[in-house]
Design a protein around this motif. Sequence first.
Motif, PDB file in Angstrom:
ATOM      1  N   MET A   1       0.855  -1.177   0.000  1.00 31.66           N
ATOM      2  CA  MET A   1       0.000   0.000   0.000  1.00 31.66           C
ATOM      3  C   MET A   1       0.896   1.233   0.000  1.00 31.66           C
ATOM      4  SD  MET A   1      -3.549   0.715   0.418  1.00 31.66           S
ATOM      5  CE  MET A   1      -4.051  -0.888   0.835  1.00 31.66           C
ATOM      6  N   ALA A   2       0.605   2.144  -0.899  1.00 30.96           N
ATOM      7  CA  ALA A   2       1.378   3.377  -0.997  1.00 30.96           C
ATOM      8  C   ALA A   2       0.985   4.337   0.130  1.00 30.96           C
ATOM      9  CB  ALA A   2       1.144   4.027  -2.354  1.00 30.96           C
ATOM     10  N   LYS A   3       1.754   5.383   0.297  1.00 30.76           N
ATOM     11  CA  LYS A   3       1.510   6.353   1.365  1.00 30.76           C
ATOM     12  C   LYS A   3       0.155   7.041   1.243  1.00 30.76           C
ATOM     13  CE  LYS A   3       6.353   7.429   2.146  1.00 30.76           C
ATOM     14  NZ  LYS A   3       7.387   8.476   2.101  1.00 30.76           N
ATOM     15  N   ASN A   4      -0.363   7.147   0.032  1.00 28.12           N
ATOM     16  CA  ASN A   4      -1.640   7.832  -0.174  1.00 28.12           C
ATOM     17  C   ASN A   4      -2.852   6.950   0.110  1.00 28.12           C
ATOM     18  OD1 ASN A   4      -1.631   6.154  -2.377  1.00 28.12           O
ATOM     19  ND2 ASN A   4      -1.597   7.770  -3.902  1.00 28.12           N
ATOM     20  N   GLY A   5      -2.636   5.735   0.548  1.00 25.66           N
ATOM     21  CA  GLY A   5      -3.735   4.843   0.880  1.00 25.66           C
ATOM     22  C   GLY A   5      -4.200   3.958  -0.261  1.00 25.66           C
ATOM     23  N   PHE A   6      -3.665   4.165  -1.447  1.00 26.72           N
ATOM     24  CA  PHE A   6      -4.002   3.345  -2.606  1.00 26.72           C
ATOM     25  C   PHE A   6      -2.956   2.249  -2.775  1.00 26.72           C
ATOM     26  CE2 PHE A   6      -6.140   7.338  -3.645  1.00 26.72           C
ATOM     27  CZ  PHE A   6      -7.390   6.874  -4.012  1.00 26.72           C
ATOM     28  N   PRO A   7      -3.298   1.195  -3.481  1.00 19.82           N
ATOM     29  CA  PRO A   7      -2.296   0.168  -3.790  1.00 19.82           C
ATOM     30  C   PRO A   7      -1.114   0.795  -4.523  1.00 19.82           C
ATOM     31  CG  PRO A   7      -4.482  -0.610  -4.360  1.00 19.82           C
ATOM     32  CD  PRO A   7      -4.609   0.856  -4.024  1.00 19.82           C
ATOM     33  N   SER A   8       0.018   0.132  -4.433  1.00 24.35           N
ATOM     34  CA  SER A   8       1.237   0.723  -4.989  1.00 24.35           C
ATOM     35  C   SER A   8       1.409   0.488  -6.483  1.00 24.35           C
ATOM     36  CB  SER A   8       2.461   0.204  -4.235  1.00 24.35           C
ATOM     37  OG  SER A   8       2.509  -1.203  -4.303  1.00 24.35           O
ATOM     38  N   THR A   9       0.660  -0.436  -7.081  1.00 28.69           N
ATOM     39  CA  THR A   9       0.845  -0.700  -8.502  1.00 28.69           C
ATOM     40  C   THR A   9      -0.410  -0.373  -9.307  1.00 28.69           C
ATOM     41  OG1 THR A   9       0.066  -2.992  -8.518  1.00 28.69           O
ATOM     42  CG2 THR A   9       2.403  -2.626  -7.935  1.00 28.69           C
ATOM     43  N   PHE A  10      -0.177  -0.125 -10.574  1.00 31.43           N
ATOM     44  CA  PHE A  10      -1.256   0.123 -11.528  1.00 31.43           C
ATOM     45  C   PHE A  10      -2.257  -1.028 -11.520  1.00 31.43           C
ATOM     46  CE2 PHE A  10      -2.657  -0.799 -15.908  1.00 31.43           C
ATOM     47  CZ  PHE A  10      -3.417   0.332 -16.158  1.00 31.43           C
ATOM     48  N   GLN A  11      -1.769  -2.259 -11.641  1.00 35.19           N
ATOM     49  CA  GLN A  11      -2.653  -3.417 -11.725  1.00 35.19           C
ATOM     50  C   GLN A  11      -3.491  -3.591 -10.463  1.00 35.19           C
ATOM     51  OE1 GLN A  11      -3.069  -5.323 -14.624  1.00 35.19           O
ATOM     52  NE2 GLN A  11      -4.888  -5.864 -13.467  1.00 35.19           N
ATOM     53  N   GLU A  12      -2.895  -3.344  -9.304  1.00 34.91           N
ATOM     54  CA  GLU A  12      -3.654  -3.451  -8.053  1.00 34.91           C
ATOM     55  C   GLU A  12      -4.756  -2.396  -7.996  1.00 34.91           C
ATOM     56  OE1 GLU A  12      -0.425  -5.189  -4.877  1.00 34.91           O
ATOM     57  OE2 GLU A  12      -0.244  -3.088  -5.466  1.00 34.91           O
ATOM     58  N   CYS A  13      -4.476  -1.205  -8.508  1.00 38.97           N
ATOM     59  CA  CYS A  13      -5.514  -0.171  -8.557  1.00 38.97           C
ATOM     60  C   CYS A  13      -6.654  -0.595  -9.478  1.00 38.97           C
ATOM     61  CB  CYS A  13      -4.924   1.156  -9.022  1.00 38.97           C
ATOM     62  SG  CYS A  13      -3.913   1.989  -7.797  1.00 38.97           S
ATOM     63  N   LEU A  14      -6.303  -1.137 -10.651  1.00 39.50           N
ATOM     64  CA  LEU A  14      -7.342  -1.625 -11.566  1.00 39.50           C
ATOM     65  C   LEU A  14      -8.167  -2.730 -10.930  1.00 39.50           C
ATOM     66  CD1 LEU A  14      -5.760  -1.922 -15.130  1.00 39.50           C
ATOM     67  CD2 LEU A  14      -7.334  -0.185 -14.287  1.00 39.50           C
TER      68      LEU A  14
END
Length: 79
Positions: free
Chosen positions: A1-14
Amino acid sequence: MAKNGFPSTFQECLDTGQALRKKGKLTNSLKYFEEAIKKNPNSELGYYFKGVVLNALNRNEEALNDLNQAVRINPRHVY
């Protein structure tokens, strides 16, 4: 998980955006597709899924803009 609370990779966000979209959590899923676009603005998939969600939210002009961007990036991709 990135610092902004979103997943750290493009694919995980998708993937997270898709899971939320399928559960009907459209506003939340939109945030993940927007983050995916930030991580990889050269992929048509982020724009495509963002456009699908915007359309479902009746934000049709915005949806059309994102769907057109997906086609501009990869006109050969069949959705």
